[in-house]
Scaffold this motif. Sequence first.
Motif, PDB file in Angstrom:
ATOM      1  N   PRO A   1       0.805  -1.218   0.000  1.00 32.23           N
ATOM      2  CA  PRO A   1       0.000   0.000   0.000  1.00 32.23           C
ATOM      3  C   PRO A   1       0.847   1.281   0.000  1.00 32.23           C
ATOM      4  O   PRO A   1       0.313   2.375  -0.197  1.00 32.23           O
ATOM      5  N   ASP A   2       2.151   1.157   0.163  1.00 31.65           N
ATOM      6  CA  ASP A   2       3.047   2.319   0.105  1.00 31.65           C
ATOM      7  C   ASP A   2       3.416   2.691  -1.341  1.00 31.65           C
ATOM      8  O   ASP A   2       3.916   3.787  -1.584  1.00 31.65           O
ATOM      9  N   TRP A   3       3.176   1.798  -2.301  1.00 30.12           N
ATOM     10  CA  TRP A   3       3.541   2.096  -3.697  1.00 30.12           C
ATOM     11  C   TRP A   3       2.885   3.367  -4.213  1.00 30.12           C
ATOM     12  O   TRP A   3       3.583   4.188  -4.837  1.00 30.12           O
ATOM     13  N   PRO A   4       1.583   3.614  -4.001  1.00 27.89           N
ATOM     14  CA  PRO A   4       0.998   4.871  -4.493  1.00 27.89           C
ATOM     15  C   PRO A   4       1.653   6.121  -3.890  1.00 27.89           C
ATOM     16  O   PRO A   4       1.831   7.128  -4.575  1.00 27.89           O
ATOM     17  N   ARG A   5       2.022   6.048  -2.618  1.00 25.21           N
ATOM     18  CA  ARG A   5       2.701   7.198  -1.988  1.00 25.21           C
ATOM     19  C   ARG A   5       4.046   7.429  -2.645  1.00 25.21           C
ATOM     20  O   ARG A   5       4.420   8.565  -2.959  1.00 25.21           O
ATOM     21  N   ARG A   6       4.796   6.359  -2.868  1.00 25.41           N
ATOM     22  CA  ARG A   6       6.110   6.488  -3.520  1.00 25.41           C
ATOM     23  C   ARG A   6       5.951   7.068  -4.926  1.00 25.41           C
ATOM     24  O   ARG A   6       6.762   7.897  -5.359  1.00 25.41           O
ATOM     25  N   ALA A   7       4.912   6.633  -5.631  1.00 32.77           N
ATOM     26  CA  ALA A   7       4.667   7.160  -6.976  1.00 32.77           C
ATOM     27  C   ALA A   7       4.316   8.649  -6.910  1.00 32.77           C
ATOM     28  O   ALA A   7       4.830   9.450  -7.693  1.00 32.77           O
ATOM     29  N   ALA A   8       3.454   9.020  -5.962  1.00 31.96           N
ATOM     30  CA  ALA A   8       3.054  10.421  -5.830  1.00 31.96           C
ATOM     31  C   ALA A   8       4.260  11.307  -5.498  1.00 31.96           C
ATOM     32  O   ALA A   8       4.379  12.428  -6.017  1.00 31.96           O
ATOM     33  N   GLU A   9       5.151  10.810  -4.642  1.00 33.77           N
ATOM     34  CA  GLU A   9       6.366  11.571  -4.325  1.00 33.77           C
ATOM     35  C   GLU A   9       7.224  11.759  -5.567  1.00 33.77           C
ATOM     36  O   GLU A   9       7.758  12.848  -5.800  1.00 33.77           O
ATOM     37  N   ALA A  10       7.371  10.707  -6.373  1.00 30.59           N
ATOM     38  CA  ALA A  10       8.166  10.801  -7.587  1.00 30.59           C
ATOM     39  C   ALA A  10       7.524  11.764  -8.585  1.00 30.59           C
ATOM     40  O   ALA A  10       8.223  12.567  -9.225  1.00 30.59           O
ATOM     41  N   VAL A  11       6.202  11.712  -8.722  1.00 32.80           N
ATOM     42  CA  VAL A  11       5.494  12.624  -9.620  1.00 32.80           C
ATOM     43  C   VAL A  11       5.732  14.067  -9.179  1.00 32.80           C
ATOM     44  O   VAL A  11       6.051  14.940 -10.003  1.00 32.80           O
ATOM     45  N   ALA A  12       5.590  14.337  -7.900  1.00 37.42           N
ATOM     46  CA  ALA A  12       5.797  15.700  -7.397  1.00 37.42           C
ATOM     47  C   ALA A  12       7.236  16.157  -7.634  1.00 37.42           C
ATOM     48  O   ALA A  12       7.469  17.308  -8.048  1.00 37.42           O
ATOM     49  N   ALA A  13       8.189  15.280  -7.391  1.00 38.73           N
ATOM     50  CA  ALA A  13       9.597  15.638  -7.600  1.00 38.73           C
ATOM     51  C   ALA A  13       9.892  15.913  -9.073  1.00 38.73           C
ATOM     52  O   ALA A  13      10.607  16.860  -9.409  1.00 38.73           O
ATOM     53  N   LEU A  14       9.330  15.084  -9.959  1.00 37.32           N
ATOM     54  CA  LEU A  14       9.547  15.286 -11.395  1.00 37.32           C
ATOM     55  C   LEU A  14       8.915  16.594 -11.863  1.00 37.32           C
ATOM     56  O   LEU A  14       9.531  17.339 -12.643  1.00 37.32           O
ATOM     57  N   ARG A  15       7.714  16.883 -11.405  1.00 34.46           N
ATOM     58  CA  ARG A  15       7.058  18.142 -11.798  1.00 34.46           C
ATOM     59  C   ARG A  15       7.855  19.352 -11.295  1.00 34.46           C
ATOM     60  O   ARG A  15       7.974  20.359 -11.983  1.00 34.46           O
ATOM     61  N   SER A  16       8.413  19.236 -10.111  1.00 32.26           N
ATOM     62  CA  SER A  16       9.208  20.323  -9.542  1.00 32.26           C
ATOM     63  C   SER A  16      10.539  20.478 -10.283  1.00 32.26           C
ATOM     64  O   SER A  16      10.993  21.598 -10.536  1.00 32.26           O
ATOM     65  N   ALA A  17      11.163  19.370 -10.628  1.00 27.74           N
ATOM     66  CA  ALA A  17      12.472  19.413 -11.291  1.00 27.74           C
ATOM     67  C   ALA A  17      12.379  19.859 -12.747  1.00 27.74           C
ATOM     68  O   ALA A  17      13.337  20.434 -13.274  1.00 27.74           O
ATOM     69  N   ALA A  18      11.232  19.587 -13.390  1.00 25.40           N
ATOM     70  CA  ALA A  18      11.063  19.933 -14.803  1.00 25.40           C
ATOM     71  C   ALA A  18       9.733  20.674 -14.980  1.00 25.40           C
ATOM     72  O   ALA A  18       8.802  20.167 -15.605  1.00 25.40           O
ATOM     73  N   PRO A  19       9.633  21.876 -14.420  1.00 27.34           N
ATOM     74  CA  PRO A  19       8.356  22.592 -14.470  1.00 27.34           C
ATOM     75  C   PRO A  19       7.910  22.835 -15.911  1.00 27.34           C
ATOM     76  O   PRO A  19       8.694  23.224 -16.759  1.00 27.34           O
ATOM     77  N   GLY A  20       6.630  22.562 -16.148  1.00 27.49           N
ATOM     78  CA  GLY A  20       6.054  22.800 -17.462  1.00 27.49           C
ATOM     79  C   GLY A  20       6.321  21.733 -18.501  1.00 27.49           C
ATOM     80  O   GLY A  20       5.753  21.782 -19.587  1.00 27.49           O
ATOM     81  N   LEU A  21       7.151  20.757 -18.203  1.00 24.84           N
ATOM     82  CA  LEU A  21       7.485  19.728 -19.197  1.00 24.84           C
ATOM     83  C   LEU A  21       6.326  18.760 -19.405  1.00 24.84           C
ATOM     84  O   LEU A  21       5.938  18.490 -20.534  1.00 24.84           O
ATOM     85  N   PHE A  22       5.781  18.242 -18.323  1.00 25.11           N
ATOM     86  CA  PHE A  22       4.794  17.171 -18.417  1.00 25.11           C
ATOM     87  C   PHE A  22       3.371  17.710 -18.513  1.00 25.11           C
ATOM     88  O   PHE A  22       2.916  18.450 -17.649  1.00 25.11           O
ATOM     89  N   LEU A  23       2.678  17.306 -19.557  1.00 20.91           N
ATOM     90  CA  LEU A  23       1.268  17.652 -19.729  1.00 20.91           C
ATOM     91  C   LEU A  23       0.389  16.670 -18.960  1.00 20.91           C
ATOM     92  O   LEU A  23      -0.751  16.979 -18.621  1.00 20.91           O
ATOM     93  N   GLY A  24       0.905  15.493 -18.713  1.00 22.63           N
ATOM     94  CA  GLY A  24       0.283  14.457 -17.906  1.00 22.63           C
ATOM     95  C   GLY A  24       1.394  13.638 -17.285  1.00 22.63           C
ATOM     96  O   GLY A  24       2.449  13.468 -17.890  1.00 22.63           O
TER      97      GLY A  24
END
Length: 187
Positions: free
Chosen positions: A8-31
């Motif tokens: 059940p920790d996998w979704p949290r780990r994914a959400a953390e990675a998504v947030a980090a990627l969006r922060s590191a590459a602002p505006g890159l990902f449309l989804g």
Amino acid sequence: MRIADYDPDWPRRAAEAVAALRSAAPGLFLGLEHIGSTAVPGLPAKPVIDLMGAVHDLADARPHEPALAALGFCPHDNGMTDRLLYVVRTGAGARSHILHVVTYDSWPTRNQRILRDYLRAHLAEAARYGQAKRALAAAGTPARDYARAKTAVVQELTDRARAELGLPPVPVWEKGDGPRRRPSQSP
């Protein structure tokens, strides 16, 4: 190859990675979404967090590679020509995260997203898929052969998922040297 019980920790780990990627590459990902077996509640999986990000053009990701690498997402060429792939490896060399970068135009019909949603909605099919994964692990299937070994069941489930959406079947194996669906095969 190891197939782990659903964590059940996998979704949290994914959400953390998504947030980090969006922060590191602002505006890159449309989804940017969690895909793969770790994104399906209750499904056993290789304990690797798969993510898929949509961009306008694959070339848009290249200038962001240093920022992605700072998060551990390093480019990986595995023969797929319709995406960029970035992999995070642990200190022992095992993969912990995989990021598939695809074009936004292809986003709505990506098999990985469609199959994830289908398995979330069809728990009996998810359980059957989990049994197939465990059988491959119990049989000692080497990690390098695992994806090919499960192609038949993944193709069947993906065909059903695409049919529910009114989409035609397409091959699930995307590597240039992988097995291809014969035209005589039906969904």
